[in-house]
Write an enzyme that holds these catalytic residues in place. Sequence first.
Site, mmCIF file in Angstrom:
data_model
loop_
_atom_site.group_PDB
_atom_site.id
_atom_site.type_symbol
_atom_site.label_atom_id
_atom_site.label_comp_id
_atom_site.label_asym_id
_atom_site.label_seq_id
_atom_site.Cartn_x
_atom_site.Cartn_y
_atom_site.Cartn_z
ATOM 1 C CB ALA A 154 -0.882 -0.026 1.236
ATOM 2 N N GLY A 170 0.546 -5.191 0.772
ATOM 3 C CA GLY A 170 -0.560 -5.180 -0.187
ATOM 4 C C GLY A 170 -0.143 -5.726 -1.544
HETATM 5 N N1 3HC Z 1 4.581 3.509 0.124
HETATM 6 C C1 3HC Z 1 5.078 4.712 -0.158
HETATM 7 N N2 3HC Z 1 6.377 4.952 -0.417
HETATM 8 C C2 3HC Z 1 7.194 3.894 -0.395
HETATM 9 C C3 3HC Z 1 6.758 2.585 -0.104
HETATM 10 C C4 3HC Z 1 5.377 2.410 0.165
HETATM 11 N N3 3HC Z 1 4.854 1.199 0.416
HETATM 12 N N4 3HC Z 1 7.808 1.755 -0.143
HETATM 13 C C5 3HC Z 1 8.876 2.499 -0.458
HETATM 14 N N5 3HC Z 1 8.516 3.793 -0.591
HETATM 15 C C6 3HC Z 1 9.382 4.922 -0.982
HETATM 16 C C7 3HC Z 1 10.450 5.194 0.043
HETATM 17 O O1 3HC Z 1 9.984 6.065 1.046
HETATM 18 C C8 3HC Z 1 11.531 5.836 -0.805
HETATM 19 O O2 3HC Z 1 11.160 7.174 -1.023
HETATM 20 P P1 3HC Z 1 12.274 8.331 -1.157
HETATM 21 O O3 3HC Z 1 13.120 7.928 -2.344
HETATM 22 O O4 3HC Z 1 11.473 9.553 -1.345
HETATM 23 O O5 3HC Z 1 13.052 8.304 0.129
HETATM 24 C C9 3HC Z 1 11.408 5.087 -2.139
HETATM 25 O O6 3HC Z 1 10.084 4.520 -2.139
HETATM 26 C C10 3HC Z 1 12.410 3.959 -2.326
HETATM 27 O O7 3HC Z 1 12.376 3.125 -1.167
HETATM 28 P P2 3HC Z 1 13.714 2.568 -0.506
HETATM 29 O O8 3HC Z 1 14.715 3.648 -0.383
HETATM 30 O O9 3HC Z 1 13.303 1.851 0.720
HETATM 31 O O10 3HC Z 1 14.187 1.555 -1.651
HETATM 32 P P3 3HC Z 1 14.851 0.131 -1.507
HETATM 33 O O11 3HC Z 1 15.075 -0.335 -2.878
HETATM 34 O O12 3HC Z 1 15.991 0.177 -0.545
HETATM 35 O O13 3HC Z 1 13.743 -0.805 -0.822
HETATM 36 C C11 3HC Z 1 11.551 -1.765 -0.508
HETATM 37 C C12 3HC Z 1 12.557 -1.096 -1.491
HETATM 38 C C13 3HC Z 1 12.110 -3.120 -0.063
HETATM 39 C C14 3HC Z 1 10.274 -1.947 -1.259
HETATM 40 C C15 3HC Z 1 11.374 -0.866 0.730
HETATM 41 O O14 3HC Z 1 11.085 0.441 0.292
HETATM 42 C C16 3HC Z 1 10.250 -1.293 1.625
HETATM 43 O O15 3HC Z 1 10.440 -2.172 2.454
HETATM 44 N N6 3HC Z 1 9.081 -0.656 1.485
HETATM 45 C C17 3HC Z 1 7.947 -0.865 2.367
HETATM 46 C C18 3HC Z 1 7.251 -2.155 2.081
HETATM 47 C C19 3HC Z 1 6.057 -2.296 2.988
HETATM 48 O O16 3HC Z 1 6.140 -2.128 4.183
HETATM 49 N N7 3HC Z 1 4.921 -2.639 2.409
HETATM 50 C C20 3HC Z 1 3.711 -2.769 3.166
HETATM 51 C C21 3HC Z 1 2.983 -1.469 3.144
HETATM 52 S S1 3HC Z 1 1.544 -1.463 4.170
HETATM 53 C C22 3HC Z 1 0.399 -2.368 3.313
HETATM 54 O O17 3HC Z 1 0.680 -2.849 2.258
HETATM 55 C C23 3HC Z 1 -0.943 -2.455 3.951
HETATM 56 C C24 3HC Z 1 -1.797 -3.490 3.278
HETATM 57 O O18 3HC Z 1 -1.722 -4.689 3.979
HETATM 58 C C25 3HC Z 1 -3.233 -3.059 3.247
#
Ligand code: 3HC
Length: 696
Positions: free
Chosen positions: A63, A102
Site C-alpha cells: 500500500a 498489499g
Molecule cells: N509507500 C510509499 N512509499 C514507499 C513505499 C510504500 N509502500 N515503499 C517504499 N517507498 C518509498 C520510500 O519512502 C523511498 O522514497 P524516497 O526515495 O522519497 O526516500 C522510495 O520509495 C524507495 O524506497 P527505498 O529507499 O526503501 O528503496 P529500496 O530499494 O531500498 O527498498 C523496498 C525497497 C524493499 C520496497 C522498501 O522500500 C520497503 O520495504 N518498502 C515498504 C514495504 C512495505 O512495508 N509494504 C507494506 C505497506 S503497508 C500495506 O501494504 C498495507 C496493506 O496490507 C493493506
Amino acid sequence: MSDAVDFTKQGAIGVITVNSPPVNALSAAVRDGLGAAFDKGQADPDVKAMVLLGGGRTFIAGADIREFGQPPKGKPFHEVLLAMENSTKLIVAAIHGTALGGGLETALCCHYRFAVPAALVGLPEVKLGLLPGAGGTQRLPRLVGAEKALDLITSGAFVPAPQAKEMGIVDEVGDDLLAGAVAFAETLVAENAPLRKIRDIPCEADAGLFDTYRKANARKFRGFLAPWKCIDCVEAATTLSFDEGIARERALFMECVTSPESAAQRHVFFAEREVAKIPDVPKDTPMKDIKKVAMIGAGTMGGGIAMNFANAGIPVIMLEVTQENLDKGMGIIQRNYQNTVNKGGLSQAKMDQRMALFSSTTDLADIGDADLVIEAVFEKMELKKEIFAKLDGVMKPGAILASNTSTLSIDEIASATKRPESVIGMHFFSPANVMRLLEVVRGAKSSPETIATAMGIGRKVGKISVLVGNCFGFVGNRMLHGYTGEGTFLLENGALPQQVDKAIFDFGLPMGPFAMGDMAGLDVGWLVRKARAADRPTNEEYGGTIPDRICELGRFGQKTAGGYYDYKEGDRTPIPNPEVQGIIEQVSKEKNIARREFSEEDIVKRCLYPLINIGAQILAEGMAMRPSDIDIIYINGYGFPAYRGGPMAWADAIGLENVLADIKRFHAEFGERWRPAPLLEKLVAEGKNFASLQAA
Ligand code: 3HC
Ligand code: NAI
C-alpha cells in the site's frame, strides 16, 4: 485507464503492468488503473488469461504508506482484489523485486503466482505498526499453515522465491519474468487449469497454538500493538469463516492504522530513509571503494568494529602495540564467532572464511595500503594526535582516516595531519558487531567524498549511518548525559534505582539508567567526571555524588559483581543493595533534601525530557541535520522503543507545549540544567512541532 497501469496483449494473454516508480506502491491511481485494466481484460473476448507484473525494478511493494491517515480517495483496495479473485479469466502474478504487504496480498488474489529466483515476498506491515489488511492474514495461513503464517506475519520477514515455492506461496519459479509468466499462463490455459481461489482452502490449527505463541513471544512483542493483532487475525482464520475472518481483519487493521504506535513506526520508516540524505553531499558524490580496512587497537571496540568488515567480506589488518595484545584481541574475535557457530547462527566454513580475512601487525608501516583506517585506542587526545600524525606519514594518498572516539574533537585530531579533508569520526556503539547505529562525525574540513564514503561503507556493513556534528558526546551520548544525570538527581530527591529502572523499562526501553550503568561499567563515567571536574559549570548542581561514592567502594557494576545493584555469579538479574540505598539516603540528608515519592509518570518525564531539551539544543546548533535523525540514533543506539517513534517524535505526540510546561516547572524547581532550549520555546510560541523542521 490511468497512466500508472498499462494494458497490452501478447497473443491471448492480457499483460497488465504497474508503472508507478519507484516501488509501484498501491496509490489511488494504481488502484483505479488496476480496476480498469482487469475490466478491460474481462471484456476482451480475445483475452484468455492475464498476467500482472510491475514495471521497473519491482512488483508492487505494498500500500502507499503516505496515504495512511489521509482522507480516502480512489477505488477501495478490497474492491479491486475481489474483482480479481472473482475474475472468470485466469490471472497470474509475475513477481520480481519485492512483492510486499498489499503487493503480496494482490498476488494472493491472483489464481497463480510466477516469480523470478531473486524475487522476495513478505508481509512486513507489522514493522509499520500494522497488520496485513487486504486479506493477507486470512489467505497466507491457508497456503502455508497457521504456524508458519504466524512467524511470517509477526516478523515481517522477506522470503526468497525458491523458499516461497517450497512453502506454497509461489507456484512456479523461472528466469525470464514476462516471457516466463506468459508461457506459464498459456500452459495453464491449455491445461484448462482451475481458477484457484485461496479463500476456498480450509484452515485449521491445533488448539492452544495461539496462546502458546503469545506466551513465547511476550517479551519480544512487549509494548507493540500490531504483533498481537496479527496473532488475533491468524487465529480468526482458523476459527471463523473466510468472510468473517476478513471482517475481523479489517476491524483490527483500522485499530492499528489509527494507533499512535503505527503513526510512530511509519515515522521511523521514513526517518530511516531520510537519514541517508545530506543536503550538501548529493547522492552522486563519488565514494571511495573500500577494499581493505586497517584497525588500530584490538580492544573492546576495535575487535567488534573489525568483525563488521570481515562479515561483509572486506579484509582487515589489525594493529596493536604488542603481539600479546594482538593475540588477545584476535582470540576474542575468534571466540565471538565460535559462539555464533555453536548456537547455529553461522556455519564453520563461513567462520573460517571470515577469520581468513584478518591479518595483524605491530608495525604501522604494514597498514599503509588500506583504503580506510579506523583508530580505536584509549580515549586520550595526545595519543590520538600522535597516531594520526603517524598515519599521515604512512597511509596512501586518498585513504580515509577515521577515529572511533566517543568524546574527543575530530577537528583537533584532524589538525595533527596535513589532510584534514580525509579525517572523519566513525563512532560505533558497543558491542560494535551487534549495535546497528553508526554516528559519522563530520569535521569542519571533512570533504564531501570522505563523508559520503564513511556513510556508505557504514551502510554496506549493515549499520544505519547517521551524520552528526563535532561536539562533546556528539548527538547520542550528549543527550544520554542528560538522561543518566537526571536519574541520579532523582535518587537524591527520593527515588531508588529499582523504581527508576522499572519506570523506564515499562516505558519501553530495554533497561533503566542504573541497570545500564552497571552493564557498561560505572568506572568510565567516574573517570570522565574526575577529568572534567575543573570545567564543571559553577551555576549547575553536581549530580555525581552518589555514583562517585558507589565507585569509591570499588563497585563498578556487573564486572565487579556489584554497582547500583548486586549480581549473583553468572546471572545478570539486578538485586537491590542496602548499602547503596544507605549511600543514597545519606546524600539526600547531606544535601538537606526531603525525600519524596515519585509516580512512574514523574520518573519518565524527569529522565526522558532532558533528551528532548538537549535534542532541541543540538538541532539549533546544527549538530543533527533533522529531528528524525535524532530519533533514528535513539532507536538504534539506545533501545528507545520504535513504537514511540524516538524522543523527538514522542515529544511531538505529547505536544511541545505540554513538554515545555513541565520543563519550565523543573527549571523553576531544579535550576539551570533544566533551562528550556530556545528552539523549544520558539516552536511552542509559533504553534509548531519538531516535524515542522523536517523539510527545512
Ligand atoms: N509507500 C510509499 N512509499 C514507499 C513505499 C510504500 N509502500 N515503499 C517504499 N517507498 C518509498 C520510500 O519512502 C523511498 O522514497 P524516497 O526515495 O522519497 O526516500 C522510495 O520509495 C524507495 O524506497 P527505498 O529507499 O526503501 O528503496 P529500496 O530499494 O531500498 O527498498 C523496498 C525497497 C524493499 C520496497 C522498501 O522500500 C520497503 O520495504 N518498502 C515498504 C514495504 C512495505 O512495508 N509494504 C507494506 C505497506 S503497508 C500495506 O501494504 C498495507 C496493506 O496490507 C493493506
Ligand atoms: P580498550 O581499552 O578496550 O581498547 C583500546 C586498545 O587500543 C587496547 O587494546 C590498546 O592496547 C590499544 N592501543 C593503545 N595504544 C595503541 C597504539 N598506539 N597503537 C595500537 N593500539 C593501541 O578501549 P575501547 O573500549 O575499545 O575504546 C577504544 C576507543 O573507542 C576509545 O576512543 C573509546 O572512547 C571509543 N569508544 C568506546 C566505546 C565503548 O563502549 N567501550 C563506545 C564507543 C567508542
